[in-house]
Motif scaffolding. Structure first.
Motif, short mmCIF file in Angstrom:
data_model
loop_
_atom_site.label_atom_id
_atom_site.label_comp_id
_atom_site.label_asym_id
_atom_site.label_seq_id
_atom_site.Cartn_x
_atom_site.Cartn_y
_atom_site.Cartn_z
N GLY A 89 36.41 58.44 39.09
CA GLY A 89 35.85 57.15 39.43
C GLY A 89 34.38 57.07 39.04
O GLY A 89 33.87 57.88 38.26
N ARG A 90 33.71 56.08 39.59
CA ARG A 90 32.27 55.91 39.37
C ARG A 90 31.63 55.43 40.66
O ARG A 90 32.32 55.00 41.60
CB ARG A 90 31.99 54.95 38.21
CG ARG A 90 32.63 53.59 38.35
CD ARG A 90 32.50 52.77 37.07
NE ARG A 90 31.21 52.11 36.94
CZ ARG A 90 30.26 52.44 36.07
NH1 ARG A 90 30.47 53.44 35.23
NH2 ARG A 90 29.12 51.78 36.00
N SER A 91 30.31 55.51 40.72
CA SER A 91 29.59 55.10 41.92
C SER A 91 28.28 54.44 41.52
O SER A 91 27.97 54.32 40.34
CB SER A 91 29.32 56.32 42.82
OG SER A 91 28.37 57.19 42.21
N HIS A 105 36.68 57.76 34.69
CA HIS A 105 37.11 56.69 35.58
C HIS A 105 38.10 55.83 34.82
O HIS A 105 38.31 55.98 33.61
CB HIS A 105 35.93 55.86 36.10
CG HIS A 105 35.19 55.07 35.05
ND1 HIS A 105 35.68 53.91 34.49
CD2 HIS A 105 33.99 55.27 34.45
CE1 HIS A 105 34.82 53.42 33.62
NE2 HIS A 105 33.79 54.24 33.55
N SER A 106 38.76 54.93 35.53
CA SER A 106 39.75 54.01 34.94
C SER A 106 40.88 54.75 34.26
O SER A 106 41.45 54.29 33.27
CB SER A 106 39.07 53.05 33.95
OG SER A 106 37.98 52.39 34.55
N HIS A 107 41.21 55.93 34.75
CA HIS A 107 42.32 56.73 34.26
C HIS A 107 43.58 56.36 35.04
O HIS A 107 43.55 55.51 35.92
CB HIS A 107 42.01 58.21 34.43
CG HIS A 107 41.58 58.56 35.83
ND1 HIS A 107 40.32 58.27 36.33
CD2 HIS A 107 42.24 59.14 36.86
CE1 HIS A 107 40.23 58.66 37.59
NE2 HIS A 107 41.39 59.19 37.95
N TRP A 125 34.67 53.78 42.98
CA TRP A 125 35.70 52.84 42.55
C TRP A 125 36.17 53.26 41.16
O TRP A 125 35.62 54.16 40.54
CB TRP A 125 35.18 51.40 42.56
CG TRP A 125 34.00 51.13 41.67
CD1 TRP A 125 34.03 50.69 40.38
CD2 TRP A 125 32.61 51.24 42.02
NE1 TRP A 125 32.77 50.53 39.89
CE2 TRP A 125 31.86 50.86 40.87
CE3 TRP A 125 31.92 51.64 43.17
CZ2 TRP A 125 30.48 50.85 40.86
CZ3 TRP A 125 30.54 51.63 43.14
CH2 TRP A 125 29.83 51.25 42.00
N ARG A 126 37.24 52.60 40.70
CA ARG A 126 37.91 52.99 39.44
C ARG A 126 38.33 54.46 39.48
O ARG A 126 38.39 55.13 38.46
CB ARG A 126 37.00 52.73 38.24
CG ARG A 126 36.77 51.25 37.90
CD ARG A 126 35.88 51.09 36.69
NE ARG A 126 35.71 49.70 36.25
CZ ARG A 126 36.44 49.11 35.31
NH1 ARG A 126 37.40 49.79 34.71
NH2 ARG A 126 36.21 47.86 34.96
N HIS A 127 38.67 54.94 40.66
CA HIS A 127 39.14 56.29 40.88
C HIS A 127 40.66 56.27 40.97
O HIS A 127 41.30 55.26 40.68
CB HIS A 127 38.54 56.85 42.17
CG HIS A 127 38.86 55.99 43.37
ND1 HIS A 127 38.38 54.69 43.51
CD2 HIS A 127 39.63 56.20 44.46
CE1 HIS A 127 38.83 54.17 44.63
NE2 HIS A 127 39.60 55.07 45.23
N SER A 128 41.26 57.38 41.37
CA SER A 128 42.71 57.44 41.59
C SER A 128 43.00 58.19 42.87
O SER A 128 42.22 59.05 43.31
CB SER A 128 43.42 58.12 40.40
OG SER A 128 43.01 59.47 40.28
N THR A 129 44.12 57.84 43.49
CA THR A 129 44.63 58.60 44.64
C THR A 129 46.10 58.91 44.37
O THR A 129 46.87 58.03 43.99
CB THR A 129 44.50 57.80 45.96
OG1 THR A 129 45.13 56.53 45.80
CG2 THR A 129 43.05 57.59 46.32
#
Length: 465
Positions: free
Chosen positions: A279-281, A314-316, A259-263
């Motif tokens: 992101g992070r896991s 993450h959160s980028h 989560w807190r990833h990008s697509t």
């Protein structure tokens, strides 16, 4: 300190509700005022810093690591904002103590103040309560299905009078009178149901199909699997009565437990892919890997990527440009905001990582959104800790690398306006940017949601070309 920005206003509201207002805030609103206060009172020397700086400069790295590993944590925005509004000060009196270094040198935490604003972007309220339910949530995702329909899903927010992980979808539709109106609906059909995820991503596949990747249910529970949302009109074909169906899609794959990833949609050899990055896991606090999902077959594909791989984050923010992906900012492994802007550039055999040199350098940030408009990268809002100013919109010319700052004029919108954990939708023909949701869980101060959808007028950016 810092009583006048959005978090400072929310903080003061909390103390007023406790019948314990902080009377000294207006007289001594920042570190400089506090230092002057003590020197004027006769202290020989005085030094002070906010708690973000103290945490990074005065605590041993191993102590920071110990604290960060105490329990699962995913409220970075409020942690940094809270620490930016508290300070620690040491004052000494007498010649013998004047030169004593109470705090160590802080070169490791330099200030990165943005340049003076190049202009102001007016903000105004898009929807009011009489135009249907507003989108009060954060950690959600939004996608423009058509010029007149925006779908938002997931996140943490208000639903049926309580705060919870939101299961209803929010539709913002524009009618013939050009007004946007909100509507909340549940998923229909006998298939899968929305699982309550947040910090996921959504990608438009068509006017009626949306792909959902990643997200989490809690800081220790990832949302597994790919979902596909189908948006269909009612029998009378009106936009005021749309239905959403949820179905499982794509391969079950452990690479989605983030989560807190990008697509980002990218192109390689005339094929469209989703570039899933960072992101992070549960296991890794910061991810540095990436994956390509073929949008036609929904299969994971290996594509060569050359160049020096960027540090994990993450959160980028991420957005498409020239067939590749622009990645900006984020939170790095040390839980410090990043300032790098990277371009995943298409080449004949795959892609190449390139770093974009920006002058003047931008303030490190995360939890912002980004768009490309007329060859310019717009970084909208976010959280930064290296400057005491309020993040607005940073504009980067992708041809020259020159950056400029624009303030957001919030005179005509409810204050405070917290531009983190929000989503934004670019309307290039109207030269507007819609800001949807945003806010966070402010620890002891309570939970705050931006109450209205807000639009930014971007016409001045085009006029300056």
């Amino acid at each position: 300190m810092r009583p006048h920005d959005a978090f400072g206003q929310f903080m003061q509201q909390h103390f007023r509700q406790l019948n314990s207002p902080l009377h000294g805030l207006d007289r001594f609103p920042d570190v400089q005022a506090q230092q002057h206060r003590f020197l004027q009172a006769g202290w020989t020397a005085c030094s002070a810093m906010d708690m973000n700086k103290f945490y990074r400069c005065c605590l041993p790295p191993e102590e920071c690591q110990r604290v960060e590993n105490l329990e699962p944590f995913d409220e970075f925005e409020e942690w940094h904002l809270k620490c930016a509004h508290y300070f620690i000060l040491a004052a000494s009196r007498g010649d013998a103590l004047t030169q004593t270094l109470v705090f160590p040198p802080s070169e490791a935490f330099p200030r990165v103040d943005p340049d003076s604003p190049s202009g102001v972007l007016p903000a105004s309220v898009v929807t009011s309560d009489n135009q249907g339910p507003n989108l009060r949530r954060y950690g959600h995702a939004s996608v423009l299905l058509s010029p007149s329909i925006i779908l938002s899903a997931g996140g943490f927010g208000e639903q049926e009078g309580r705060h919870c992980r939101v299961s209803k979808f929010h539709l913002l539709s524009r009618h013939c009178d050009f007004e946007w109106k909100g509507n909340q609906i549940r998923s229909c059909g006998t298939g899968a149901q929305w699982d309550g995820r947040l910090y996921h991503t959504m990608t438009r596949l068509s006017d009626t199909q949306v792909l959902v990747l990643g997200g989490r249910l809690s800081p220790v529970t990832p949302a597994l699997g790919i979902l596909q949302l189908g948006v269909c009109k009612s029998e009378d074909n009106s936009t005021g009565d749309l239905n959403v169906t949820v179905t499982k899609a794509g391969p079950e794959d452990s690479t989605l437990s983030c989560w807190r990833h990008s697509t980002t949609e990218v192109s390689c050899k005339n094929q469209k892919y989703l570039f899933v990055y960072g992101g992070r896991s549960v296991v890794e606090p910061v991810l540095s890997d990436w994956h390509f999902l073929h949008m036609g077959t929904m299969a994971w594909i290996s594509i060569p990527v050359k160049g020096e791989a960027p540090e994990g984050r993450h959160s980028h923010s991420a957005c498409s440009w020239q067939g590749g992906a622009l990645i900006a900012g984020g939170l790095g492994a040390s839980e410090e905001p990043l300032s790098s802007v990277l371009f995943l550039k298409p080449i004949s055999c795959g892609f190449l990582w390139e770093s974009i040199v920006i002058q003047p350098p931008i303030t490190p940030r995360y939890s912002h959104t980004a768009h490309v408009l007329n060859g310019k990268l717009l970084l909208v809002g976010g959280v930064w800790i290296h400057s005491s100013s309020i993040p607005g919109v940073t504009v980067i010319d992708l041809t020259t690398g020159l950056s400029s700052e624009y303030q957001i004029d919030t005179t005509c919108v409810p204050w405070p306006l917290m531009l983190h954990n929000h989503t934004s939708i670019l309307l290039p023909e109207e030269q507007q940017l819609l800001l949807l949701g945003g806010g966070g869980n402010c620890f002891s101060f309570g939970t705050y949601f931006n109450p209205h959808a807000v639009t930014l007028d971007l016409s001045s950016l085009s006029a300056g070309q």
